[in-house]
Design a protein around this motif. Structure first.
Motif, mmCIF file in Angstrom:
data_model
loop_
_atom_site.group_PDB
_atom_site.id
_atom_site.type_symbol
_atom_site.label_atom_id
_atom_site.label_comp_id
_atom_site.label_asym_id
_atom_site.label_seq_id
_atom_site.Cartn_x
_atom_site.Cartn_y
_atom_site.Cartn_z
ATOM 1 N N ILE A 87 0.847 -1.202 0.000
ATOM 2 C CA ILE A 87 0.000 0.000 0.000
ATOM 3 C C ILE A 87 0.880 1.248 0.000
ATOM 4 N N GLY A 88 1.904 1.247 0.832
ATOM 5 C CA GLY A 88 2.811 2.390 0.904
ATOM 6 C C GLY A 88 3.524 2.651 -0.408
ATOM 7 N N THR A 90 2.610 1.629 -3.462
ATOM 8 C CA THR A 90 1.650 2.034 -4.485
ATOM 9 C C THR A 90 1.317 3.512 -4.343
ATOM 10 N N SER A 91 1.072 3.939 -3.128
ATOM 11 C CA SER A 91 0.778 5.352 -2.878
ATOM 12 C C SER A 91 1.972 6.218 -3.255
ATOM 13 N N TRP A 92 3.169 5.775 -2.887
ATOM 14 C CA TRP A 92 4.368 6.543 -3.185
ATOM 15 C C TRP A 92 4.558 6.719 -4.689
ATOM 16 N N TYR A 93 4.440 5.633 -5.450
ATOM 17 C CA TYR A 93 4.619 5.731 -6.901
ATOM 18 C C TYR A 93 3.591 6.675 -7.524
ATOM 19 N N LEU A 94 2.342 6.575 -7.097
ATOM 20 C CA LEU A 94 1.302 7.453 -7.651
ATOM 21 C C LEU A 94 1.546 8.907 -7.282
ATOM 22 N N ILE A 95 1.825 9.174 -6.023
ATOM 23 C CA ILE A 95 2.054 10.557 -5.583
ATOM 24 C C ILE A 95 3.291 11.139 -6.257
ATOM 25 N N TYR A 96 4.349 10.364 -6.344
ATOM 26 C CA TYR A 96 5.582 10.842 -6.965
ATOM 27 C C TYR A 96 5.366 11.165 -8.444
ATOM 28 N N ALA A 115 3.314 1.423 -10.046
ATOM 29 C CA ALA A 115 2.161 1.514 -9.133
ATOM 30 C C ALA A 115 1.147 0.420 -9.428
ATOM 31 N N SER A 118 2.733 -2.864 -8.094
ATOM 32 C CA SER A 118 2.737 -2.908 -6.629
ATOM 33 C C SER A 118 1.308 -3.040 -6.116
ATOM 34 N N GLY A 119 0.345 -2.517 -6.877
ATOM 35 C CA GLY A 119 -1.071 -2.734 -6.542
ATOM 36 C C GLY A 119 -1.477 -4.191 -6.708
#
Length: 152
Positions: A87-88, A90-96, A115, A118-119
């Motif tokens: 989860i971390g 996936t969130s990191w790749y999307l936000i970045y 992302a 990792s999802g």
């Protein structure tokens, strides 16, 4: 009949998860040079394989020969930790990717593909958590408390 059909669907889904994860690993790592997506594809295939392994053992009634309830609880704990990490990431790749305006193409620099995979790892780690916890409860409540072995 419905249980057997859902069992086949889960086995097919897990097998496809293994196949696509391994394919993505080789394709993205060695052809497109996107190591993040490739590694996440391989990790996803490993967790899909573990899900298939547990499900096949359970459907053949051989789960208690391979694992104890405590081992399945340990697998559930490990898979939950991996789920939280996925989860971390996936969130990191999307936000970045959104923050730095990184496009999806070219594939070599795409954080969106990392992302996605990792999802997929997040999905398979959660499925492994649910399966191992469920099977540990089944083993705990169906195993006799005292097994007497006679020496021959």
């Amino acid at each position: 009949m419905a249980r057997k059909c859902s069992s086949w669907i889960f086995c097919l889904s897990s097998s496809l998860g293994i196949y696509f994860g391994i394919t993505i690993f080789f394709l993205f790592t060695f052809v497109y040079h996107n190591n993040y997506a490739g590694i996440w594809g391989l990790i996803s295939a490993v967790f899909a394989g573990l899900c298939l392994h547990l499900h096949l053992l359970s459907s053949d009634n051989r789960l208690s020969g391979w694992y104890s309830a405590q081992q399945l609880i340990a697998i559930a704990a490990f898979s939950f930790i991996c789920f939280a990490l996925a989860i971390g990431f996936t969130s990191w790749y999307l936000i970045y990717a959104i923050y730095h305006h990184i496009p999806m193409l070219p594939v070599k620099n795409s954080y969106f593909l990392a992302a996605v995979w990792s999802g997929m790892t997040m999905k398979w780690t959660f499925a492994l958590f649910l399966l191992s916890y469920r099977y540990s409860r089944i083993l705990r409540y169906t195993t006799p408390f005292l097994i007497i072995q006679e020496n021959a």
